[in-house]
Design an enzyme around this catalytic site. Structure first.
Site, short mmCIF file in Angstrom:
data_model
loop_
_atom_site.label_atom_id
_atom_site.label_comp_id
_atom_site.label_asym_id
_atom_site.label_seq_id
_atom_site.Cartn_x
_atom_site.Cartn_y
_atom_site.Cartn_z
N PRO A 151 0.85 -1.19 0.00
CA PRO A 151 0.00 0.00 0.00
C PRO A 151 0.89 1.25 0.00
CG PRO A 151 -0.69 -1.57 1.69
CD PRO A 151 0.62 -2.05 1.16
N GLU A 152 0.51 2.23 -0.80
CA GLU A 152 1.31 3.44 -0.88
C GLU A 152 0.59 4.59 -0.19
OE1 GLU A 152 3.59 4.19 -4.38
OE2 GLU A 152 3.22 2.20 -5.19
N LYS A 187 4.02 6.44 5.13
CA LYS A 187 3.16 5.26 5.22
C LYS A 187 2.91 4.83 6.67
CE LYS A 187 4.99 3.61 0.80
NZ LYS A 187 5.63 2.48 0.09
N ARG A 207 12.28 -5.47 -8.49
CA ARG A 207 10.94 -5.10 -8.91
C ARG A 207 11.01 -4.73 -10.39
NH1 ARG A 207 9.50 -0.99 -4.04
NH2 ARG A 207 11.76 -0.71 -4.11
#
Length: 330
Positions: free
Chosen positions: A2-3, A61, A316
């Site tokens: 989640p960003e 975050k 990534r």
């Protein structure tokens, strides 16, 4: 992961639905989910019981709920102008907070109403029993549940420490206080007290690629892989450009683009590729429909028509337009 827009959506929900409530009881169903609380799960539950959730605050975050005592004994007979001195009807300034990091799949879900007692998520890790529910939740049951399938998230009670700037330490509170484990985290681009000119100068002092700097939470927080790619595309900058060789104006253009894309995602509730990423009501965001490069390998660029490419980046992927974002020379 989640960003920032996902986490801000959760913070906003907590601000509306649990701030002001008192924790009456805590159940820890998985000790690992409170592993950052060094004194253990029993102390974690004990430190929360009887405390009021005074605010919902976020930096990057990280989320935290400052804790005040439900009743403040020994309050002076007349109000004081000093917010650190308890006055009638006003709790003392908090010195601890419930700190949350959602990890890869963590959710903070608010449940209330007659059926709340019967509802239990299969990946429920911690449950806070609350008193003082908003009218929309009813009074039969009022819970704040920490749900985490992949168990990378965590909760803990942490001491609040002064922010070095003396300014409000996070979005959602005017207090210059933040949990100790968050003290090294930089401000994010949606923070009204973030100085983008100074952030840009900090970026240019780093001797590495611009995308790596964007993901460094000690430089600017809250930017993850998805929004980094989107911001770089909007700014027309390749992620492999060296930050130290970029002009101040070019770095500011990237930072402004990152703020814009995250603000737009926030309106839609965040970027939800996974059913695990939900807000406090269990609803997913849908900003992925508006992404311009991330996840669009082989598709035409929406600006110039060139084919979007993907390359490996820190275990990534990075997505970019080879025409709009010219790769730097080796």
């Amino acid at each position: 992961m989640p960003e920032l827009p996902e986490v801000e959506t959760v913070r906003d929900g907590l601000d509306r639905l649990v701030v002001g409530a008192v924790v009456r009881r805590v159940e820890v169903f998985r000790d690992y989910s409170v592993r950052r609380h060094e004194a253990g799960p029993l102390d974690f539950a004990g430190r929360l019981a009887g405390r009021r959730l005074a605010a919902a605050v976020r930096r990057g975050k990280f989320l935290w709920l400052p804790l005040t005592d439900d009743d403040v004994p020994g309050a002076p007979a007349t109000p004081s102008d000093d917010p650190a001195i308890p006055s009638p009807g006003r709790a003392a300034a908090p010195d601890e907070a419930l700190l949350a990091h959602l990890g890869m799949s963590g959710q903070l879900l608010v449940r209330g109403g007659a059926s709340a007692d019967d509802w239990r998520h299969p990946h429920l890790r911690v449950r806070l029993h609350l008193e003082g529910a908003p009218a929309t939740l009813g009074t039969a049951g009022h819970y704040l549940d920490f749900v985490d399938q992949r168990t990378f998230g965590h909760l803990s009670v942490q001491d609040l420490v002064p922010d070095a700037s003396g300014l409000p330490a996070g979005l959602g509170s005017e207090l210059p206080l933040l949990p100790g484990p968050v003290a090294h985290i930089a401000r994010d681009l949606l923070d009204p007290h973030a100085d983008r000119e100074e952030i840009a100068r900090h970026v240019r002092r780093r001797r590495t690629q611009i995308k790596r700097v964007l993901l460094d939470q000690t430089v600017v927080s809250g930017v993850g892989n998805i929004y980094a790619d989107e911001a770089l595309w909007r700014a027309g900058v390749h992620g492999r450009r060296l930050a130290e060789r970029m002009r101040q104006a070019d770095v500011l253009r990237v930072l402004d683009a990152a703020a814009e894309v995250m603000s737009e995602a926030l309106v839609r509730g965040g970027t939800s590729f996974d059913a695990l990423y939900v807000n406090v009501n269990g609803e997913s965001g849908y900003f992925e429909r508006s992404l311009n490069v991330y996840g669009r390998e082989g598709e035409p660029c929406r600006r110039c028509g060139a084919e979007i490419r993907r390359e490996q980046f820190m275990n990534r992927s990075s997505y970019f337009c080879p025409r709009c974002q010219r790769a730097p020379r080796s």
